[in-house]
Scaffold this active site. Structure first.
Site, PDB file in Angstrom:
ATOM      1  N   HIS A 253       0.828  -1.209   0.000  1.00  0.00           N
ATOM      2  CA  HIS A 253       0.000   0.000   0.000  1.00  0.00           C
ATOM      3  C   HIS A 253       0.856   1.250   0.000  1.00  0.00           C
ATOM      4  O   HIS A 253       1.941   1.293   0.575  1.00  0.00           O
ATOM      5  CB  HIS A 253      -1.023   0.001   1.137  1.00  0.00           C
ATOM      6  CG  HIS A 253      -0.503   0.274   2.511  1.00  0.00           C
ATOM      7  ND1 HIS A 253      -0.309   1.545   2.995  1.00  0.00           N
ATOM      8  CD2 HIS A 253      -0.166  -0.554   3.529  1.00  0.00           C
ATOM      9  CE1 HIS A 253       0.111   1.480   4.250  1.00  0.00           C
ATOM     10  NE2 HIS A 253       0.225   0.222   4.600  1.00  0.00           N
ATOM     11  N   ASP A 265       5.765   2.378   7.093  1.00  0.00           N
ATOM     12  CA  ASP A 265       4.375   1.983   6.830  1.00  0.00           C
ATOM     13  C   ASP A 265       3.738   2.953   5.851  1.00  0.00           C
ATOM     14  O   ASP A 265       3.170   3.948   6.257  1.00  0.00           O
ATOM     15  CB  ASP A 265       3.607   1.950   8.145  1.00  0.00           C
ATOM     16  CG  ASP A 265       2.187   1.444   7.983  1.00  0.00           C
ATOM     17  OD1 ASP A 265       1.861   0.912   6.912  1.00  0.00           O
ATOM     18  OD2 ASP A 265       1.406   1.585   8.936  1.00  0.00           O
ATOM     19  N   GLU A 297      -5.355   1.788   2.236  1.00  0.00           N
ATOM     20  CA  GLU A 297      -5.180   0.635   3.136  1.00  0.00           C
ATOM     21  C   GLU A 297      -5.480   1.025   4.556  1.00  0.00           C
ATOM     22  O   GLU A 297      -6.138   0.294   5.300  1.00  0.00           O
ATOM     23  CB  GLU A 297      -3.748   0.091   3.027  1.00  0.00           C
ATOM     24  CG  GLU A 297      -3.546  -1.260   3.718  1.00  0.00           C
ATOM     25  CD  GLU A 297      -3.122  -1.197   5.182  1.00  0.00           C
ATOM     26  OE1 GLU A 297      -3.033  -2.256   5.821  1.00  0.00           O
ATOM     27  OE2 GLU A 297      -2.904  -0.092   5.714  1.00  0.00           O
ATOM     28  N   GLU A 298      -4.985   2.197   4.946  1.00  0.00           N
ATOM     29  CA  GLU A 298      -5.130   2.622   6.338  1.00  0.00           C
ATOM     30  C   GLU A 298      -6.583   2.908   6.704  1.00  0.00           C
ATOM     31  O   GLU A 298      -6.928   2.965   7.869  1.00  0.00           O
ATOM     32  CB  GLU A 298      -4.251   3.856   6.609  1.00  0.00           C
ATOM     33  CG  GLU A 298      -2.748   3.635   6.367  1.00  0.00           C
ATOM     34  CD  GLU A 298      -2.090   2.731   7.400  1.00  0.00           C
ATOM     35  OE1 GLU A 298      -2.797   2.224   8.301  1.00  0.00           O
ATOM     36  OE2 GLU A 298      -0.869   2.527   7.297  1.00  0.00           O
ATOM     37  N   ASP A 326       4.000  -5.193   3.671  1.00  0.00           N
ATOM     38  CA  ASP A 326       3.547  -4.049   4.450  1.00  0.00           C
ATOM     39  C   ASP A 326       4.472  -3.913   5.661  1.00  0.00           C
ATOM     40  O   ASP A 326       4.429  -4.747   6.552  1.00  0.00           O
ATOM     41  CB  ASP A 326       2.101  -4.277   4.888  1.00  0.00           C
ATOM     42  CG  ASP A 326       1.457  -3.035   5.464  1.00  0.00           C
ATOM     43  OD1 ASP A 326       2.145  -2.003   5.577  1.00  0.00           O
ATOM     44  OD2 ASP A 326       0.262  -3.103   5.808  1.00  0.00           O
ATOM     45  N   HIS A 425       2.773   4.581  12.928  1.00  0.00           N
ATOM     46  CA  HIS A 425       1.674   5.555  12.847  1.00  0.00           C
ATOM     47  C   HIS A 425       1.965   6.849  13.598  1.00  0.00           C
ATOM     48  O   HIS A 425       1.068   7.437  14.199  1.00  0.00           O
ATOM     49  CB  HIS A 425       0.339   4.931  13.314  1.00  0.00           C
ATOM     50  CG  HIS A 425      -0.229   3.945  12.315  1.00  0.00           C
ATOM     51  ND1 HIS A 425      -1.443   3.328  12.473  1.00  0.00           N
ATOM     52  CD2 HIS A 425       0.271   3.473  11.150  1.00  0.00           C
ATOM     53  CE1 HIS A 425      -1.672   2.529  11.429  1.00  0.00           C
ATOM     54  NE2 HIS A 425      -0.640   2.590  10.630  1.00  0.00           N
TER      55      HIS A 425
HETATM   56 ZN   LIG Z   1       0.662  -0.572   6.422  1.00  0.00          ZN
END
Ligand SMILES: [Zn+2]
Length: 488
Positions: A253, A265, A297-298, A326, A425
């Site tokens: 992603h 990420d 994706e998130e 990922d 994140h």
């Molecule tokens: Zn991811």
């Protein structure tokens, strides 16, 4: 081709398909071999591209590559331009929209952080009195008559957010605020369409502040819930050569969360498969390889889900295997392989999932001599929709929010007792904080699978039309998969 603004992606794509030859270009390229493909992969190229994505993020207000932002759209442009220059792939940019919601709340003139509940209707309420609902609002009798025309304030707990929002609307509330019963902003879902007023979640602390203010007099609030759609894009690149009826699909992603640039990420996976796609262009393959860069994706695997939803059964049957990448450069890394045979977590993928797990177990044990461990095949990334469609799947990752064990620290170094990516994140998910060693090794794992299956699918079970078989397989876990949103 230079794309100056993002609105031009589709126009650029249109010109791209006009100019690109549709039939395979006559080529005299050697058949791909794993060691030859791996040998040409460079750490410096991974890092260089990581910096490019980070620059895209930092040129964006919010310093991220969230869907719909310049940071993400530049990422998509960059992929299209880089792949197009190879003249080796048929490229498709697949647009789709993602529903988006935002809210603002001010109470007695002070701004409060709020999160619109998924499935809330939109609406703007100005200077309406806030009325506290009794108990925890799981009974119609908890909703007082003075709610009519006003905003309901309710504690989280016991019954669903949908039940509370339904009771509130039935009692005449024009807006609903649900406050958390544990620390933190309440981000929830109503679980489906219903007869609700605009509904948001707030934190426990803010809820208690408003409850206290209500104890000493009338409190009025402005609540605005806005619903819109974000236009975003998947990128697909399929080798012009190779058997188009037997395809290896390889995906990652491209989007980040809003909190940061998303370089581990999932800049790492996006770049890992891009680098393999670039180097593959010096070889030929017997089977077709389709690289997919998924957006959204998130927000709940939306890009991969959109792609899979566009496949006919016949097209889906041509995909022999999907492999997913990922987070492959985690600073406190592990070497994890999706547990496609179910030996560790008892969630088994469609036939072929066990075989690709074994391919990588053998590769890392034999050629590289690095220990690997299985990771739960729970559909928490873009392979989920492929599993749901009955397509065999696998993948490699260096870990997200799992906690490093003593055994893993012994194997890989790093810090026991903290998560694999402490920057997961956050704004600290940057190039500077990656582990480039694991990044290149897992990228070599991608190359090994691409070369192996690019030559032959002989190690996979014979092709069986999915419509003709029944099987026990991993089923993705609904809301949990979609970001762990809470219904209660
Ligand atoms: Zn991811």
């Amino acid at each position: 081709m230079k794309l100056s603004s993002y609105a031009s992606v589709l126009a650029a794509l249109a010109s791209l398909s006009e100019s690109a030859p549709t039939e395979p270009v006559a080529r005299d390229l050697p058949l791909v071999q794993s060691n030859q493909l791996r040998r040409v992969l460079l750490r410096s190229e991974l890092l260089k591209k990581g910096n490019i994505l980070q620059d895209f993020a930092y040129a964006t207000e919010g310093r991220n590559r969230y869907i719909g932002t310049p940071g993400h759209n530049s990422t998509v442009n960059y992929l299209v331009e880089t792949l197009d220059a190879l003249n080796y792939y048929d490229i498709e940019v697949q647009p789709f929209t993602v529903p988006s919601a935002s809210s603002t709340l001010s109470v007695s003139g002070a701004e409060y952080e709020s999160a619109p509940m998924t499935f809330t209707p939109a609406g703007a309420i100005v200077a309406a009195p806030v009325v506290l609902v009794a108990n925890i609002g799981c009974d119609a009798a908890d909703y007082p008559a003075e709610l009519a025309g006003n905003i309901a304030l309710i504690s989280r707990g016991t019954c669903t957010f949908a039940a509370k929002a339904t009771f509130a609307k039935a009692a005449g509330a024009i807006g609903t605020i649900i406050y958390n019963n544990v620390e933190g902003l309440l981000q929830g879902t109503l679980g489906g369409e219903g007869d609700y007023a605009p509904t948001v979640g707030i934190s426990l602390a803010d809820g208690q502040t408003i409850v206290a203010a209500l104890g000493s007099g009338t409190v009025t609030a402005d609540l605005d819930v806005d619903l819109s759609e974000i236009l975003t894009y998947n990128v697909l690149a399929t080798t012009k050569g190779g058997d188009q009826n037997n395809i290896l699909a390889v995906g990652a992603h491209t989007d980040s969360v809003q909190a940061g640039p998303g370089i581990n990420d999932n800049g790492s996976g996006s770049i890992g498969i891009l680098e393999v796609a670039i180097k593959l262009a010096s070889f030929s393959t017997n089977n077709a390889i389709r690289f997919g860069w998924w957006s959204g994706e998130e927000e709940g695997l939306l890009g991969a889900e959109h792609y899979v939803s566009t496949l006919s059964q016949e097209e889906a049957d041509k995909i022999r295997l999907y492999i997913n990448f990922d987070m492959i450069a985690s600073p406190n890394f592990v070497y994890e392989i999706y547990d496609g045979d179910g030996s560790a977590f008892n969630l088994t993928g469609p036939p072929g999932s066990a075989e690709v797990e074994k391919l990588w177990e053998d590769f890392y044990r034999g050629e590289v001599d690095i220990p690997t461990k299985p990771t739960e095949f729970d559909g928490r990334s873009d392979y989920g929709p492929f599993l749901d469609a009955g397509i065999a799947a696998g993948g490699l990752t260096s870990g997200a929010d799992g906690v490093k064990t003593a055994q893993e620290a012994e194997w890989y170094g790093g810090t026991e007792g903290i998560i694999y990516d402490p920057n997961y994140h956050t704004a600290r998910d940057t190039v500077e904080n990656l582990n480039v060693g694991v990044w290149i090794q897992l990228t070599k794992g991608i190359a090994h699978a691409v070369a192996t299956y690019g030559r032959s699918f002989e190690t996979l079970p014979a092709k069986v039309k999915r419509s003709e078989r029944s099987e026990k397989r991993a089923v993705s876990a609904g809301f949990q998969r979609k970001g762990g949103k809470l219904v209660y």
